[in-house]
Design a protein around this motif. Structure first.
Motif, PDB file in Angstrom:
ATOM      1  N   LEU A  25       6.892   5.384  11.660  1.00  0.00           N
ATOM      2  CA  LEU A  25       6.537   5.082  10.274  1.00  0.00           C
ATOM      3  C   LEU A  25       7.161   6.146   9.381  1.00  0.00           C
ATOM      4  O   LEU A  25       6.900   7.336   9.533  1.00  0.00           O
ATOM      5  N   ILE A  26       8.001   5.691   8.462  1.00  0.00           N
ATOM      6  CA  ILE A  26       8.686   6.592   7.531  1.00  0.00           C
ATOM      7  C   ILE A  26       8.179   6.278   6.132  1.00  0.00           C
ATOM      8  O   ILE A  26       8.401   5.184   5.618  1.00  0.00           O
ATOM      9  N   ILE A  27       7.483   7.230   5.523  1.00  0.00           N
ATOM     10  CA  ILE A  27       6.857   7.031   4.213  1.00  0.00           C
ATOM     11  C   ILE A  27       7.707   7.708   3.134  1.00  0.00           C
ATOM     12  O   ILE A  27       8.081   8.870   3.261  1.00  0.00           O
ATOM     13  N   PHE A  28       7.980   6.942   2.080  1.00  0.00           N
ATOM     14  CA  PHE A  28       8.791   7.435   0.973  1.00  0.00           C
ATOM     15  C   PHE A  28       7.913   7.744  -0.229  1.00  0.00           C
ATOM     16  O   PHE A  28       6.963   7.025  -0.515  1.00  0.00           O
ATOM     17  N   GLU A  29       8.238   8.815  -0.916  1.00  0.00           N
ATOM     18  CA  GLU A  29       7.636   9.157  -2.208  1.00  0.00           C
ATOM     19  C   GLU A  29       8.765   9.585  -3.121  1.00  0.00           C
ATOM     20  O   GLU A  29       9.603  10.408  -2.730  1.00  0.00           O
ATOM     21  N   LEU A  30       8.811   9.006  -4.295  1.00  0.00           N
ATOM     22  CA  LEU A  30       9.872   9.289  -5.268  1.00  0.00           C
ATOM     23  C   LEU A  30      11.257   9.042  -4.665  1.00  0.00           C
ATOM     24  O   LEU A  30      12.189   9.835  -4.821  1.00  0.00           O
ATOM     25  N   GLU A  31      11.351   7.937  -3.907  1.00  0.00           N
ATOM     26  CA  GLU A  31      12.611   7.468  -3.315  1.00  0.00           C
ATOM     27  C   GLU A  31      13.188   8.370  -2.222  1.00  0.00           C
ATOM     28  O   GLU A  31      14.331   8.213  -1.836  1.00  0.00           O
ATOM     29  N   LYS A  32      12.394   9.325  -1.719  1.00  0.00           N
ATOM     30  CA  LYS A  32      12.852  10.178  -0.623  1.00  0.00           C
ATOM     31  C   LYS A  32      11.790  10.217   0.465  1.00  0.00           C
ATOM     32  O   LYS A  32      10.609  10.045   0.204  1.00  0.00           O
ATOM     33  N   VAL A  33      12.219  10.479   1.702  1.00  0.00           N
ATOM     34  CA  VAL A  33      11.288  10.546   2.832  1.00  0.00           C
ATOM     35  C   VAL A  33      10.335  11.720   2.630  1.00  0.00           C
ATOM     36  O   VAL A  33      10.764  12.859   2.470  1.00  0.00           O
ATOM     37  N   ALA A  34       9.043  11.411   2.645  1.00  0.00           N
ATOM     38  CA  ALA A  34       8.016  12.439   2.487  1.00  0.00           C
ATOM     39  C   ALA A  34       7.302  12.725   3.806  1.00  0.00           C
ATOM     40  O   ALA A  34       6.851  13.845   4.050  1.00  0.00           O
TER      41      ALA A  34
ATOM     42  N   ASP B  41       0.817  -1.219   0.000  1.00  0.00           N
ATOM     43  CA  ASP B  41       0.000   0.000   0.000  1.00  0.00           C
ATOM     44  C   ASP B  41       0.848   1.264   0.000  1.00  0.00           C
ATOM     45  O   ASP B  41       0.502   2.261  -0.626  1.00  0.00           O
ATOM     46  N   LYS B  42       1.969   1.210   0.739  1.00  0.00           N
ATOM     47  CA  LYS B  42       2.840   2.374   0.860  1.00  0.00           C
ATOM     48  C   LYS B  42       4.281   1.902   0.790  1.00  0.00           C
ATOM     49  O   LYS B  42       4.608   0.792   1.182  1.00  0.00           O
ATOM     50  N   ASP B  43       5.122   2.754   0.292  1.00  0.00           N
ATOM     51  CA  ASP B  43       6.555   2.509   0.322  1.00  0.00           C
ATOM     52  C   ASP B  43       7.037   3.090   1.647  1.00  0.00           C
ATOM     53  O   ASP B  43       7.159   4.309   1.782  1.00  0.00           O
ATOM     54  N   ALA B  44       7.281   2.226   2.637  1.00  0.00           N
ATOM     55  CA  ALA B  44       7.564   2.739   3.975  1.00  0.00           C
ATOM     56  C   ALA B  44       8.453   1.801   4.774  1.00  0.00           C
ATOM     57  O   ALA B  44       8.489   0.597   4.535  1.00  0.00           O
ATOM     58  N   PHE B  45       9.147   2.390   5.753  1.00  0.00           N
ATOM     59  CA  PHE B  45       9.911   1.653   6.748  1.00  0.00           C
ATOM     60  C   PHE B  45       9.186   1.801   8.078  1.00  0.00           C
ATOM     61  O   PHE B  45       8.600   2.844   8.361  1.00  0.00           O
ATOM     62  N   VAL B  46       9.276   0.748   8.902  1.00  0.00           N
ATOM     63  CA  VAL B  46       8.693   0.781  10.236  1.00  0.00           C
ATOM     64  C   VAL B  46       9.776   0.401  11.244  1.00  0.00           C
ATOM     65  O   VAL B  46      10.458  -0.612  11.076  1.00  0.00           O
ATOM     66  N   TYR B  47       9.910   1.213  12.279  1.00  0.00           N
ATOM     67  CA  TYR B  47      10.863   0.948  13.360  1.00  0.00           C
ATOM     68  C   TYR B  47      10.104   0.824  14.671  1.00  0.00           C
ATOM     69  O   TYR B  47       9.301   1.692  15.013  1.00  0.00           O
ATOM     70  N   LYS B  48      10.387  -0.238  15.427  1.00  0.00           N
ATOM     71  CA  LYS B  48       9.796  -0.394  16.759  1.00  0.00           C
ATOM     72  C   LYS B  48      10.499   0.564  17.705  1.00  0.00           C
ATOM     73  O   LYS B  48      11.686   0.839  17.561  1.00  0.00           O
ATOM     74  N   LEU B  49       9.739   1.057  18.695  1.00  0.00           N
ATOM     75  CA  LEU B  49      10.249   2.094  19.582  1.00  0.00           C
ATOM     76  C   LEU B  49      10.463   1.645  21.016  1.00  0.00           C
ATOM     77  O   LEU B  49      10.982   2.404  21.828  1.00  0.00           O
ATOM     78  N   GLY B  50      10.050   0.453  21.365  1.00  0.00           N
ATOM     79  CA  GLY B  50      10.071   0.065  22.769  1.00  0.00           C
ATOM     80  C   GLY B  50       8.795   0.564  23.430  1.00  0.00           C
ATOM     81  O   GLY B  50       7.959   1.214  22.799  1.00  0.00           O
ATOM     82  N   THR B  51       8.630   0.281  24.706  1.00  0.00           N
ATOM     83  CA  THR B  51       7.409   0.661  25.412  1.00  0.00           C
ATOM     84  C   THR B  51       7.739   1.685  26.493  1.00  0.00           C
ATOM     85  O   THR B  51       8.457   1.365  27.440  1.00  0.00           O
ATOM     86  N   PRO B  52       7.216   2.901  26.354  1.00  0.00           N
ATOM     87  CA  PRO B  52       7.487   3.913  27.385  1.00  0.00           C
ATOM     88  C   PRO B  52       6.742   3.583  28.671  1.00  0.00           C
ATOM     89  O   PRO B  52       5.689   2.930  28.637  1.00  0.00           O
TER      90      PRO B  52
END
Length: 120
Positions: free
Chosen positions: A104-113, A81-92
């Motif tokens: 959640l880091i979403i990419f558009e045209l190969e760059k972070v949008a 659905d999306k070109d994205a990276f997901v990183y877990k953060l731990g539990t505060p």
């Protein structure tokens, strides 16, 4: 009558000042500036740095390679659905049972949008 009102206003003002000091102390205690070494070495403590990453827009316009260089390999790579990276953060620490959040880091045209928080 005027003296009692003045005392009451002073007490309210003192209470608000103390509340502000306590809240700022808690924010300072549980948030850190982003540090790539700490991010990669302490994945369960990432929640402390995530606000700095988002607010400073540190990753905007970075390529995937640049993001991996800064943050390490993502926990999940989304591509359907999306070109994205997901990183877990731990539990505060929390008084409530909160669902774990992820970066959640979403990419558009190969760059972070867009960089945002997502619930697991």
């Amino acid at each position: 009558m005027q003296v009692s009102k003045l005392k009451r206003i002073k007490k309210i003002g003192l209470f608000l000042l103390m509340a502000l000091i306590v809240s700022m102390s808690l924010i300072w205690l549980f948030e850190k500036r982003f540090d790539a070494d700490s991010w990669q070495a302490e994945p369960l403590e990432r929640y402390q740095m995530v606000d700095d990453i988002i607010e400073s827009q540190l990753l905007i316009d970075k390529t995937k390679d640049e993001v991996v260089l800064m943050l390490g390999k993502p926990n999940t790579i989304l591509s359907k659905d999306k070109d994205a990276f997901v990183y877990k953060l731990g539990t505060p620490p929390s008084f409530f049972d909160e669902k774990p959040e992820q970066l959640l880091i979403i990419f558009e045209l190969e760059k972070v949008a867009e960089v945002t928080l997502a619930i697991e």
